[in-house]
Design an enzyme around this catalytic site. Structure first.
Site, PDB file in Angstrom:
ATOM      1  N   GLY A  39       5.035  -1.368  -0.642  1.00  0.00           N
ATOM      2  CA  GLY A  39       3.967  -2.539  -0.472  1.00  0.00           C
ATOM      3  C   GLY A  39       2.693  -1.917   0.095  1.00  0.00           C
TER       4      GLY A  39
ATOM      5  N   SER B  11      -0.513  -2.574  -2.222  1.00  0.00           N
ATOM      6  CA  SER B  11      -1.645  -3.493  -2.957  1.00  0.00           C
ATOM      7  C   SER B  11      -1.600  -4.708  -2.371  1.00  0.00           C
ATOM      8  CB  SER B  11      -1.653  -3.220  -4.385  1.00  0.00           C
ATOM      9  OG  SER B  11      -1.557  -2.189  -4.960  1.00  0.00           O
TER      10      SER B  11
ATOM     11  N   GLU C 159       3.762  10.723  -5.053  1.00  0.00           N
ATOM     12  CA  GLU C 159       3.752   9.350  -6.128  1.00  0.00           C
ATOM     13  C   GLU C 159       2.981   9.917  -7.453  1.00  0.00           C
ATOM     14  OE1 GLU C 159       2.372   5.708  -4.549  1.00  0.00           O
ATOM     15  OE2 GLU C 159       2.267   4.920  -6.469  1.00  0.00           O
TER      16      GLU C 159
HETATM   17  C1  LIG Z   1       2.562  -1.410 -13.643  1.00  0.00           C
HETATM   18  C2  LIG Z   1       2.177  -1.392 -12.264  1.00  0.00           C
HETATM   19  C3  LIG Z   1       2.817  -1.481 -11.298  1.00  0.00           C
HETATM   20  C4  LIG Z   1       2.339  -1.291  -9.949  1.00  0.00           C
HETATM   21  N1  LIG Z   1       3.242  -1.180  -8.787  1.00  0.00           N
HETATM   22  C5  LIG Z   1       2.693  -1.381  -7.486  1.00  0.00           C
HETATM   23  C6  LIG Z   1       3.567  -1.176  -6.399  1.00  0.00           C
HETATM   24  O1  LIG Z   1       4.744  -0.938  -6.843  1.00  0.00           O
HETATM   25  N2  LIG Z   1       3.010  -1.341  -5.090  1.00  0.00           N
HETATM   26  C7  LIG Z   1       1.691  -1.434  -5.071  1.00  0.00           C
HETATM   27  O2  LIG Z   1       1.318  -1.442  -4.021  1.00  0.00           O
HETATM   28  N3  LIG Z   1       0.938  -1.660  -6.071  1.00  0.00           N
HETATM   29  C8  LIG Z   1       1.167  -1.335  -7.254  1.00  0.00           C
HETATM   30  N4  LIG Z   1       0.538  -1.897  -8.385  1.00  0.00           N
HETATM   31  C9  LIG Z   1      -0.956  -2.126  -8.169  1.00  0.00           C
HETATM   32  C10 LIG Z   1      -1.932  -0.864  -8.524  1.00  0.00           C
HETATM   33  O3  LIG Z   1      -1.723   0.185  -7.427  1.00  0.00           O
HETATM   34  C11 LIG Z   1      -3.279  -1.493  -8.350  1.00  0.00           C
HETATM   35  O4  LIG Z   1      -3.610  -2.304  -9.496  1.00  0.00           O
HETATM   36  C12 LIG Z   1      -4.498  -0.657  -8.432  1.00  0.00           C
HETATM   37  O5  LIG Z   1      -4.533   0.329  -7.346  1.00  0.00           O
HETATM   38  C13 LIG Z   1      -5.801  -1.171  -8.679  1.00  0.00           C
HETATM   39  O6  LIG Z   1      -6.159  -2.330  -7.759  1.00  0.00           O
HETATM   40  P1  LIG Z   1      -6.459  -3.649  -8.170  1.00  0.00           P
HETATM   41  O7  LIG Z   1      -5.463  -4.173  -9.303  1.00  0.00           O
HETATM   42  O8  LIG Z   1      -6.628  -4.592  -7.248  1.00  0.00           O
HETATM   43  O9  LIG Z   1      -7.725  -3.406  -9.176  1.00  0.00           O
HETATM   44  P2  LIG Z   1      -9.316  -3.406  -8.337  1.00  0.00           P
HETATM   45  O10 LIG Z   1      -9.266  -2.587  -7.263  1.00  0.00           O
HETATM   46  O11 LIG Z   1      -9.748  -4.500  -8.104  1.00  0.00           O
HETATM   47  O12 LIG Z   1     -10.138  -2.373  -9.593  1.00  0.00           O
HETATM   48  C14 LIG Z   1     -10.563  -3.131 -10.659  1.00  0.00           C
HETATM   49  C15 LIG Z   1     -11.357  -2.170 -11.339  1.00  0.00           C
HETATM   50  O13 LIG Z   1     -12.686  -1.701 -10.749  1.00  0.00           O
HETATM   51  C16 LIG Z   1     -12.514  -0.355 -10.627  1.00  0.00           C
HETATM   52  N5  LIG Z   1     -12.963   0.158  -9.409  1.00  0.00           N
HETATM   53  C17 LIG Z   1     -12.497  -0.262  -8.143  1.00  0.00           C
HETATM   54  N6  LIG Z   1     -13.110   0.324  -7.004  1.00  0.00           N
HETATM   55  C18 LIG Z   1     -13.889   0.925  -7.586  1.00  0.00           C
HETATM   56  C19 LIG Z   1     -14.934   2.046  -6.951  1.00  0.00           C
HETATM   57  N7  LIG Z   1     -14.997   2.327  -5.772  1.00  0.00           N
HETATM   58  N8  LIG Z   1     -15.599   2.903  -8.051  1.00  0.00           N
HETATM   59  C20 LIG Z   1     -15.405   2.738  -9.283  1.00  0.00           C
HETATM   60  N9  LIG Z   1     -14.485   1.864  -9.726  1.00  0.00           N
HETATM   61  C21 LIG Z   1     -13.789   1.172  -9.015  1.00  0.00           C
HETATM   62  C22 LIG Z   1     -11.130   0.039 -10.657  1.00  0.00           C
HETATM   63  O14 LIG Z   1     -10.856   1.586 -11.115  1.00  0.00           O
HETATM   64  C23 LIG Z   1     -10.558  -0.912 -11.630  1.00  0.00           C
HETATM   65  O15 LIG Z   1     -11.033  -0.403 -13.054  1.00  0.00           O
HETATM   66  C24 LIG Z   1       0.773  -1.643  -9.668  1.00  0.00           C
HETATM   67  C25 LIG Z   1      -0.096  -1.832 -10.729  1.00  0.00           C
HETATM   68  C26 LIG Z   1       0.631  -1.738 -12.072  1.00  0.00           C
HETATM   69  C27 LIG Z   1      -0.216  -2.059 -13.359  1.00  0.00           C
END
Ligand SMILES: Cc1cc2nc3c(=O)[nH]c(=O)nc-3n(C[C@H](O)[C@H](O)[C@H](O)COP(=O)(O)OP(=O)(O)OC[C@H]3O[C@@H](n4cnc5c(N)ncnc54)[C@H](O)[C@@H]3O)c2cc1C
Length: 383
Positions: free
Chosen positions: A130, A132, A248
Site C-alpha cells: 500500500g 500509491s 521490488e
Molecule cells: C499494474 C500495476 C500495478 C500496481 N501495483 C501497485 C501496488 O501494488 N501498490 C502500489 O502502491 N502501487 C501500485 N501501482 C501504482 C504505481 O506504483 C503508480 O502507478 C506509479 O508509481 C505512478 O504513479 P501514478 O499512477 O500516480 O502516476 P503519476 O505519478 O501521476 O505520473 C504520471 C506521469 O507523469 C510522470 N511524472 C510524474 N512525476 C514526474 C517527475 N517529477 N518528473 C518527470 N515525470 C514525472 C510519470 O513518470 C508518469 O509518466 C501499480 C501500477 C500498475 C500499473
C-alpha cells in the site's frame, strides 16, 4: 531459453535447483493455455503457491527457524527465472516472498517475525503493497493516509490506489503518515501491517485493459489497528520503503515479462524450415539485449546476497529491463505481420495480443521510467 544463456556468476549449488523445478512445472502447468501463462507474476493461484511452498520454494531466503529455506539470494534468482520463463502463476505469494518477508525479518519485532514468517513460508499469508494514493503515485512522499496514535493502537484513515491483490491478500504493508503534514515529505512516515479483514476497510477492484482484475482501491474509514501494527521505527517509513524498493525493482521479473511470448515465437520459428534472415536477426538482437540484462540482474542478486541495498542499481536494471519487455511484443508483432499470408499459431497470436495490451504497465508498476531515471541521475550526482 535460459539454458542458451550461460551465466557463470550463478553458483552451482543454486543452478542445481533447476531440474527439480522444471519437473514440478511440467506437471503443474500441463494443459494451461499459453495466453493465461503469459500473465505469470500477475497470475493468481493460491493452490499453486501452496504446492510450491510444500516443496520449500516460498520463503527460500528466510531463515529455517521460521520455516524458510535458509538459502542465499541466488537460489531465489534461479527459482524465479524458472517460474517466470514458464509463466507460473506466482502472484499470490510473490510480494510476501520478494519483499514483505525480508522486510519483516529486517525490521519486525520477535513477535511479528514469529507470527508472519512461518505463514509466509507456507503460503498462508499473502501480502500487498500500500504505497500509491490518488494524488501520490510518483510523488509518494506527499501521501495523505494517516495513522494516529490512540490509547490502544492506531486509528487509520485514508485511501490507497492501484493496490495489486488487495482483494485477495490477507495483509497490506502500508506506508502512512504518522506525524506532521504532507509538506514534511520524508519525515513522519511509518509502515503499518494492516490486517485486511478489519472493520472499516473497503476494497474495490479496478479492471485493466485486458479485462483482468488485479489492482484495487482500498478505503480506510476509521480502522482501529493494534499497537503492534507498526513495523520498524515510527517515522522511519521512508528509509524502510527505500530499502524495500531494492527488492521490488531488482529481480528477474523486471526482465522476463515478455519471455513466454518470445519463447513461443522462437518455437514458431523452429517449427518452420525457412525462418527469414530478418527473423533470425531479430531473435539475435533480442538475445543480445537479454544476456547483459540477465548478467546485471544476477550482479544485483550478488549485492543483495551480501546484505547491500542496491537502490540505484536496481532502478537502472528495472528501467532497462522494462524497456526490453515492452519492445519485445511490438517487435514480434511487426515480425509476424511482415507476411500477412503466412500461417501463425492461434495461441501465439492470443498471447501476443495479451502482452501487447498489458506491456504499457511494465514501466509504471514499481515506479515509472521518468522517476527511475531521476533516481539514477541523483545517484550519479547529476541532479
Ligand atoms: C499494474 C500495476 C500495478 C500496481 N501495483 C501497485 C501496488 O501494488 N501498490 C502500489 O502502491 N502501487 C501500485 N501501482 C501504482 C504505481 O506504483 C503508480 O502507478 C506509479 O508509481 C505512478 O504513479 P501514478 O499512477 O500516480 O502516476 P503519476 O505519478 O501521476 O505520473 C504520471 C506521469 O507523469 C510522470 N511524472 C510524474 N512525476 C514526474 C517527475 N517529477 N518528473 C518527470 N515525470 C514525472 C510519470 O513518470 C508518469 O509518466 C501499480 C501500477 C500498475 C500499473
Amino acid at each position: 531459453m535460459i539454458d542458451a544463456l550461460t551465466l557463470s556468476s550463478i553458483p552451482e549449488s543454486a543452478q542445481a535447483l533447476r531440474p527439480a523445478v522444471r519437473a514440478f512445472l511440467d506437471e503443474a502447468l500441463r494443459g494451461r493455455p499459453m495466453d493465461r501463462l503469459a500473465r505469470s507474476w500477475m497470475g493468481f493461484d493460491a493452490e499453486f503457491s501452496r504446492a510450491l511452498a510444500a516443496r520449500g520454494w516460498v520463503g527460500m531466503t528466510l531463515p529455517q527457524a521460521y520455516g524458510g529455506g535458509g538459502k542465499d539470494a541466488f537460489h531465489r534468482f534461479v527459482l524465479a527465472e524458472e517460474l517466470l520463463c514458464r509463466g507460473a502463476p506466482v502472484s499470490a505469494h510473490w510480494i510476501a516472498d520478494r519483499q514483505s518477508g525480508p522486510l519483516i525479518l529486517k525490521y519486525g519485532t520477535a513477535a511479528q517475525r514469529d507470527f508472519f514468517l512461518p505463514r509466509i513460508c507456507k503460503a498462508e499469508a499473502f501480502f500487498c503493497i500500500g504505497m500509491s494514493e490518488p494524488q501520490s503515485g510518483s510523488d509518494l512522499a506527499g501521501l495523505r493516509t494517516r495513522a494516529t496514535r490512540t490509547a490502544d493502537g492506531w486509528l487509520l484513515k485514508g485511501q490507497k490506489l492501484w493496490t495489486t491483490n488487495a482483494h485477495r491478500a490477507h495483509y497490506m504493508i502500508a506506508l502512512v503518515r504518522s506525524s506532521g503534514a504532507p509538506e514534511d515529505r520524508h519525515q513522519g512516515l511509518s509502515q503499518m501491517i494492516v490486517d485486511l479483514s478489519l472493520p472499516g476497510i473497503t476494497v474495490r477492484t479496478i479492471g485493466d485493459l485486458t479485462g483482468d482484475q488485479h489492482f484495487n482501491e482500498v478505503f480506510f474509514d476509521d480502522v482501529l489497528l493494534p499497537q503492534d501494527a507498526l513495523i520498524g521505527e515510527e517515522g522511519a517509513g521512508w528509509a524502510q520503503v527505500t530499502a524495500e524498493l531494492a527488492f521490488e525493482r531488482s529481480g528477474p521479473e523486471r526482465i522476463y515479462g515478455s519471455m513466454l511470448l518470445f519463447d513461443a515465437w522462437l518455437q514458431h520459428l523452429r517449427s518452420r524450415s525457412d525462418p527469414t534472415p530478418a527473423e533470425l536477426a531479430l531473435a539475435g538482437r533480442i538475445l543480445a539485449q537479454l544476456v547483459p540484462l540477465r548478467e546485471m540482474s544476477a550482479a544485483l542478486t550478488a549485492k543483495l546476497a551480501q546484505g547491500d541495498s542496491p537502490v540505484i542499481e536496481a532502478a537502472l536494471v528495472k528501467d532497462l529491463g522494462t524497456e526490453l519487455e515492452q519492445a519485445i511484443p511490438n517487435l514480434l508483432a511487426d515480425a509476424l505481420a511482415a507476411d500477412p499470408l503466412a500461417e501463425r499459431p492461434e495461441d501465439l497470436l492470443r498471447t501476443l495480443s495479451y502482452v501487447l495490451q498489458v506491456c504499457p504497465t511494465f514501466s509504471l508498476r514499481g515506479g515509472t521510467r521518468e522517476i527511475l531515471r531521476g533516481v539514477i541521475a541523483r545517484g550519479l550526482g547529476l541532479r
